[in-house]
Design a protein around this motif. Structure first.
Motif, PDB file in Angstrom:
ATOM      1  N   ALA A  56       0.844  -1.200   0.000  1.00 42.53           N
ATOM      2  CA  ALA A  56       0.000   0.000   0.000  1.00 42.53           C
ATOM      3  C   ALA A  56       0.879   1.250   0.000  1.00 42.53           C
ATOM      4  O   ALA A  56       0.606   2.223  -0.715  1.00 42.53           O
ATOM      5  CB  ALA A  56      -0.923  -0.007   1.213  1.00 42.53           C
ATOM      6  N   ARG A  57       1.948   1.233   0.782  1.00 42.85           N
ATOM      7  CA  ARG A  57       2.858   2.377   0.857  1.00 42.85           C
ATOM      8  C   ARG A  57       3.535   2.602  -0.493  1.00 42.85           C
ATOM      9  O   ARG A  57       3.648   3.727  -0.970  1.00 42.85           O
ATOM     10  CB  ARG A  57       3.905   2.123   1.949  1.00 42.85           C
ATOM     11  CG  ARG A  57       4.706   3.355   2.329  1.00 42.85           C
ATOM     12  CD  ARG A  57       5.675   3.053   3.472  1.00 42.85           C
ATOM     13  NE  ARG A  57       5.023   2.458   4.624  1.00 42.85           N
ATOM     14  CZ  ARG A  57       5.262   1.232   5.085  1.00 42.85           C
ATOM     15  NH1 ARG A  57       6.153   0.469   4.492  1.00 42.85           N
ATOM     16  NH2 ARG A  57       4.632   0.773   6.138  1.00 42.85           N
ATOM     17  N   VAL A  61      -1.544   3.979  -1.942  1.00 43.64           N
ATOM     18  CA  VAL A  61      -2.972   3.794  -1.682  1.00 43.64           C
ATOM     19  C   VAL A  61      -3.163   3.370  -0.231  1.00 43.64           C
ATOM     20  O   VAL A  61      -2.211   3.057   0.469  1.00 43.64           O
ATOM     21  CB  VAL A  61      -3.590   2.728  -2.629  1.00 43.64           C
ATOM     22  CG1 VAL A  61      -3.448   3.153  -4.080  1.00 43.64           C
ATOM     23  CG2 VAL A  61      -2.946   1.362  -2.402  1.00 43.64           C
ATOM     24  N   THR A  62      -4.413   3.348   0.220  1.00 41.35           N
ATOM     25  CA  THR A  62      -4.706   2.904   1.578  1.00 41.35           C
ATOM     26  C   THR A  62      -4.967   1.411   1.603  1.00 41.35           C
ATOM     27  O   THR A  62      -5.219   0.784   0.565  1.00 41.35           O
ATOM     28  CB  THR A  62      -5.942   3.630   2.136  1.00 41.35           C
ATOM     29  OG1 THR A  62      -7.079   3.234   1.369  1.00 41.35           O
ATOM     30  CG2 THR A  62      -5.784   5.145   2.052  1.00 41.35           C
ATOM     31  N   LEU A  63      -4.940   0.838   2.794  1.00 47.65           N
ATOM     32  CA  LEU A  63      -5.291  -0.580   2.938  1.00 47.65           C
ATOM     33  C   LEU A  63      -6.729  -0.822   2.499  1.00 47.65           C
ATOM     34  O   LEU A  63      -7.050  -1.859   1.916  1.00 47.65           O
ATOM     35  CB  LEU A  63      -5.092  -1.028   4.389  1.00 47.65           C
ATOM     36  CG  LEU A  63      -3.656  -1.256   4.835  1.00 47.65           C
ATOM     37  CD1 LEU A  63      -3.608  -1.554   6.321  1.00 47.65           C
ATOM     38  CD2 LEU A  63      -3.023  -2.387   4.049  1.00 47.65           C
ATOM     39  N   ASP A  64      -7.613   0.155   2.786  1.00 51.64           N
ATOM     40  CA  ASP A  64      -9.011   0.031   2.348  1.00 51.64           C
ATOM     41  C   ASP A  64      -9.098  -0.129   0.842  1.00 51.64           C
ATOM     42  O   ASP A  64      -9.917  -0.892   0.324  1.00 51.64           O
ATOM     43  CB  ASP A  64      -9.820   1.264   2.777  1.00 51.64           C
ATOM     44  CG  ASP A  64     -10.192   1.223   4.250  1.00 51.64           C
ATOM     45  OD1 ASP A  64      -9.934   0.187   4.896  1.00 51.64           O
ATOM     46  OD2 ASP A  64     -10.721   2.220   4.757  1.00 51.64           O
ATOM     47  N   ASP A  65      -8.243   0.613   0.117  1.00 52.12           N
ATOM     48  CA  ASP A  65      -8.253   0.506  -1.341  1.00 52.12           C
ATOM     49  C   ASP A  65      -7.807  -0.878  -1.788  1.00 52.12           C
ATOM     50  O   ASP A  65      -8.359  -1.437  -2.738  1.00 52.12           O
ATOM     51  CB  ASP A  65      -7.329   1.563  -1.965  1.00 52.12           C
ATOM     52  CG  ASP A  65      -7.906   2.965  -1.853  1.00 52.12           C
ATOM     53  OD1 ASP A  65      -9.141   3.094  -1.831  1.00 52.12           O
ATOM     54  OD2 ASP A  65      -7.118   3.919  -1.777  1.00 52.12           O
ATOM     55  N   ARG A  80      -6.600  10.069  -3.987  1.00 52.36           N
ATOM     56  CA  ARG A  80      -5.293   9.923  -3.351  1.00 52.36           C
ATOM     57  C   ARG A  80      -4.227   9.961  -4.434  1.00 52.36           C
ATOM     58  O   ARG A  80      -3.931   8.939  -5.054  1.00 52.36           O
ATOM     59  CB  ARG A  80      -5.226   8.625  -2.561  1.00 52.36           C
ATOM     60  CG  ARG A  80      -6.216   8.596  -1.407  1.00 52.36           C
ATOM     61  CD  ARG A  80      -6.159   7.274  -0.657  1.00 52.36           C
ATOM     62  NE  ARG A  80      -7.090   7.294   0.440  1.00 52.36           N
ATOM     63  CZ  ARG A  80      -8.356   6.902   0.345  1.00 52.36           C
ATOM     64  NH1 ARG A  80      -8.820   6.482  -0.810  1.00 52.36           N
ATOM     65  NH2 ARG A  80      -9.154   6.930   1.381  1.00 52.36           N
TER      66      ARG A  80
END
Length: 199
Positions: A56-57, A61-65, A80
């Motif tokens: 994700a990093r 993106v986010t973990l949700d994505d 984002r």
């Protein structure tokens, strides 16, 4: 939750393809082995938090994505942006499958102007909003201005960048092989009575 985790593999592959990264390059960025990355993308390895956090990093993106967490009822689109080498990409769609839309802003000052032609599976459509976009596509060297669009098979060697010293802002629609953006033609002009149709 099982359904969400099942979809992680295709989303990871789509993110990597969008960034034009090989598995080896992503492995260098995340410290995750190429074989593990390959099994994650194919669904052969169950994703864990330990693996998803660096991915994700790296992808911005986010973990949700990554896990496609259910929406909370908030109708706003949370953009984002991902910035790399003078290019900022703002995802305008959330799904990992199908045609994906991006707003792309390239700053001429910080952009890598190596003009290295790249290829990857897919089909791309671009529409220039501001500035001038240079498109090297196979043997073609094109410059597009505001309001102009181009579409091409990304298996043809290509490079996109600002034309001149100013930056450029454009929309990009990207689909995997076989998916193309279909544009609806405007209404046909009515010809005056008594005139023959044009050839």
């Amino acid at each position: 939750m099982t359904d969400e985790l099942t979809g992680v593999g295709p989303r990871l592959r789509a993110l990597r393809v969008q960034r034009d990264l090989t598995l080896a390059q992503l492995s260098e960025q995340t410290g995750i082995s190429v074989s593990t990355l390959s099994r994650l993308e194919s669904g052969g390895r169950r994703p864990t938090l330990e693996l998803l956090l660096p991915l994700a990093r790296s992808h911005g993106v986010t973990l949700d994505d990554l896990v496609d967490a259910p929406p909370t009822g908030d109708p706003r689109v949370h953009l984002r942006p991902v910035t790399e080498n003078g290019m900022t990409m703002v995802p305008l769609t959330r799904r990992a499958e199908g045609i994906q839309a991006f707003k792309v802003v390239i700053d001429a000052d910080g952009y890598d102007d190596s003009r290295t032609l790249r290829t990857h599976t897919g089909y791309e459509w671009v529409y220039v909003m501001e500035g001038r976009l240079r498109l090297l596509l196979g043997e073609h060297d094109l410059v597009l201005g505001p309001g102009e669009a181009a579409e091409f098979d990304t298996r043809v060697p290509h490079w996109l960048g600002p034309a001149g010293d100013d930056g450029v802002e454009f929309l990009s629609l990207f689909g995997k092989e076989g998916e193309r953006a279909h544009l609806r033609a405007g209404p046909r002009r009515r010809r005056p009575e008594g005139t023959a149709p044009a050839d």
